[in-house]
Design a protein around this motif. Sequence first.
Motif, mmCIF file in Angstrom:
data_model
loop_
_atom_site.group_PDB
_atom_site.id
_atom_site.type_symbol
_atom_site.label_atom_id
_atom_site.label_comp_id
_atom_site.label_asym_id
_atom_site.label_seq_id
_atom_site.Cartn_x
_atom_site.Cartn_y
_atom_site.Cartn_z
ATOM 1 N N ASN A 77 5.104 -0.238 17.773
ATOM 2 C CA ASN A 77 3.975 -1.059 17.357
ATOM 3 C C ASN A 77 4.289 -1.540 15.939
ATOM 4 O O ASN A 77 3.993 -0.864 14.952
ATOM 5 N N GLU A 78 4.907 -2.705 15.854
ATOM 6 C CA GLU A 78 5.407 -3.178 14.565
ATOM 7 C C GLU A 78 4.269 -3.442 13.579
ATOM 8 O O GLU A 78 4.418 -3.207 12.373
ATOM 9 N N THR A 79 3.158 -3.914 14.071
ATOM 10 C CA THR A 79 2.026 -4.184 13.179
ATOM 11 C C THR A 79 1.540 -2.902 12.524
ATOM 12 O O THR A 79 1.311 -2.855 11.300
ATOM 13 N N LEU A 80 1.380 -1.837 13.340
ATOM 14 C CA LEU A 80 0.930 -0.556 12.790
ATOM 15 C C LEU A 80 1.979 0.033 11.861
ATOM 16 O O LEU A 80 1.643 0.559 10.784
ATOM 17 N N ALA A 81 3.262 -0.061 12.245
ATOM 18 C CA ALA A 81 4.331 0.483 11.400
ATOM 19 C C ALA A 81 4.350 -0.215 10.041
ATOM 20 O O ALA A 81 4.481 0.432 8.987
ATOM 21 N N GLN A 82 4.213 -1.558 10.030
ATOM 22 C CA GLN A 82 4.209 -2.301 8.778
ATOM 23 C C GLN A 82 3.005 -1.914 7.922
ATOM 24 O O GLN A 82 3.103 -1.792 6.694
ATOM 25 N N ASN A 83 1.868 -1.683 8.592
ATOM 26 C CA ASN A 83 0.660 -1.284 7.864
ATOM 27 C C ASN A 83 0.862 0.073 7.194
ATOM 28 O O ASN A 83 0.446 0.288 6.042
ATOM 29 N N VAL A 84 1.498 1.003 7.894
ATOM 30 C CA VAL A 84 1.788 2.322 7.319
ATOM 31 C C VAL A 84 2.703 2.188 6.112
ATOM 32 O O VAL A 84 2.486 2.801 5.061
ATOM 33 N N ILE A 85 3.743 1.335 6.234
ATOM 34 C CA ILE A 85 4.684 1.133 5.132
ATOM 35 C C ILE A 85 3.985 0.504 3.935
ATOM 36 O O ILE A 85 4.175 0.930 2.781
ATOM 37 N N ASP A 86 3.167 -0.494 4.191
ATOM 38 C CA ASP A 86 2.454 -1.171 3.101
ATOM 39 C C ASP A 86 1.526 -0.200 2.361
ATOM 40 O O ASP A 86 1.457 -0.218 1.121
ATOM 41 N N GLN A 87 0.811 0.608 3.125
ATOM 42 C CA GLN A 87 -0.122 1.549 2.504
ATOM 43 C C GLN A 87 0.624 2.606 1.695
ATOM 44 O O GLN A 87 0.173 3.020 0.622
ATOM 45 N N TYR A 88 1.770 3.041 2.203
ATOM 46 C CA TYR A 88 2.577 3.990 1.446
ATOM 47 C C TYR A 88 3.034 3.366 0.131
ATOM 48 O O TYR A 88 2.958 3.999 -0.929
ATOM 49 N N GLN A 89 3.514 2.123 0.202
ATOM 50 C CA GLN A 89 3.993 1.449 -0.999
ATOM 51 C C GLN A 89 2.883 1.270 -2.020
ATOM 52 O O GLN A 89 3.081 1.441 -3.233
ATOM 53 N N LEU A 90 1.671 0.953 -1.532
ATOM 54 C CA LEU A 90 0.528 0.782 -2.418
ATOM 55 C C LEU A 90 0.216 2.074 -3.159
ATOM 56 O O LEU A 90 0.025 2.087 -4.386
ATOM 57 N N LEU A 91 0.187 3.192 -2.404
ATOM 58 C CA LEU A 91 -0.107 4.484 -3.031
ATOM 59 C C LEU A 91 1.024 4.906 -3.960
ATOM 60 O O LEU A 91 0.772 5.487 -5.031
ATOM 61 N N ALA A 92 2.269 4.610 -3.581
ATOM 62 C CA ALA A 92 3.413 4.978 -4.423
ATOM 63 C C ALA A 92 3.365 4.233 -5.752
ATOM 64 O O ALA A 92 3.662 4.794 -6.812
ATOM 65 N N ASN A 93 2.991 2.953 -5.732
ATOM 66 C CA ASN A 93 2.893 2.170 -6.963
ATOM 67 C C ASN A 93 1.790 2.716 -7.871
ATOM 68 O O ASN A 93 1.956 2.804 -9.090
ATOM 69 N N ARG A 94 0.657 3.059 -7.273
ATOM 70 C CA ARG A 94 -0.453 3.592 -8.082
ATOM 71 C C ARG A 94 -0.089 4.935 -8.705
ATOM 72 O O ARG A 94 -0.502 5.244 -9.821
ATOM 73 N N ALA A 95 0.671 5.728 -7.965
ATOM 74 C CA ALA A 95 1.053 7.052 -8.468
ATOM 75 C C ALA A 95 2.341 6.994 -9.270
ATOM 76 O O ALA A 95 2.806 8.031 -9.753
ATOM 77 N N ALA A 99 9.855 7.546 -5.042
ATOM 78 C CA ALA A 99 10.611 8.259 -4.015
ATOM 79 C C ALA A 99 10.717 7.381 -2.772
ATOM 80 O O ALA A 99 9.760 6.698 -2.402
ATOM 81 N N PRO A 100 11.889 7.364 -2.116
ATOM 82 C CA PRO A 100 12.071 6.498 -0.941
ATOM 83 C C PRO A 100 11.186 6.962 0.226
ATOM 84 O O PRO A 100 10.899 8.145 0.386
ATOM 85 N N LEU A 101 10.784 6.012 1.036
ATOM 86 C CA LEU A 101 9.959 6.296 2.202
ATOM 87 C C LEU A 101 10.825 6.838 3.337
ATOM 88 O O LEU A 101 11.884 6.278 3.636
ATOM 89 N N ASP A 102 10.407 7.926 3.926
ATOM 90 C CA ASP A 102 11.108 8.514 5.079
ATOM 91 C C ASP A 102 10.662 7.760 6.329
ATOM 92 O O ASP A 102 9.544 7.935 6.818
ATOM 93 N N LEU A 103 11.532 6.903 6.864
ATOM 94 C CA LEU A 103 11.185 6.088 8.018
ATOM 95 C C LEU A 103 10.927 6.922 9.277
ATOM 96 O O LEU A 103 10.186 6.500 10.180
ATOM 97 N N MET A 104 11.542 8.106 9.347
ATOM 98 C CA MET A 104 11.293 8.958 10.517
ATOM 99 C C MET A 104 9.820 9.372 10.567
ATOM 100 O O MET A 104 9.226 9.451 11.645
ATOM 101 N N LYS A 105 9.229 9.582 9.392
ATOM 102 C CA LYS A 105 7.822 9.945 9.357
ATOM 103 C C LYS A 105 6.941 8.767 9.773
ATOM 104 O O LYS A 105 5.868 8.961 10.349
#
Length: 284
Positions: A77-95, A99-105
Amino acid sequence: MTAFARHEEQTELGTLNWEIRSVNHRYLEVAFRLEESFRPMEMAMRKLISDTLSRGKVEVSLRYKAPEQQQDKLEINETLAQNVIDQYQLLANRAENDAPLDLMKVLQWQGVIQSQSLDQDALNALLMQSLEKAVADLVASRKREGASLQTMIEQRCQQINDIAEQVRQRMPEILQTHRQKLQDRIAELQINLESERLEQEMVLLAQKSDVAEELDRLQSHVNEVNSVLQRDEPIGRRLDFLMQELNREANTLGSKSIDTDTTRYSVDLKVLIEQMREQIQNIE
């Protein structure tokens, strides 16, 4: 009623593996552990269980394995996967975390990996059929446990009846023993007590220690317990109430005791009643 059931259904639509655990509870409380794809069926599953069970804390777990041919290919589900990545990046920038995102997760996120489409209606029908069998297995398990508990309770009831009869038979002897003790005490103290006064004292003692009503009620409650055990309906609450009544009579028997044996009988009764009460908590 404490019980456990496991049921596995292997079909061309996949393998359904159910596990159902049940422990006693005042009301019916059902908790499900299901894959998200089966959540729309939860209401129907709850109704199936509530139509069969009336009390208990029930935990229902389902493990589903898709057919082998469905597992050879993955759909993302590419839409959901992209949403997860975007949200991770948003939280990573705020914090300020680089650290690199683990794509397996990301792939492990619920719903990111999708199986090939199945006939969901057919799968749902299979789901309900297999759940019905699992619940039937649970009921059978509860009945086996119930039969064992019934035997135990009936044995304790017989012991209570035996004790009540022993007390009833011993009461004349106990009163005679106290009459003799009173006479011996009077003689020891060299008190000139009229025969009529002695009889009055014995009458008062007999009235104070009279436990005939308590014994009658005790045996009446035991008869009711045995009667309730034969009913083909939920009986846990009724039995719990009867345990309270039995315990009340045992306590009164102890409070009226004028003899160490009677006191011991009262304690024995309360032990038997408590043994039944603990097990009755497991009865629907």
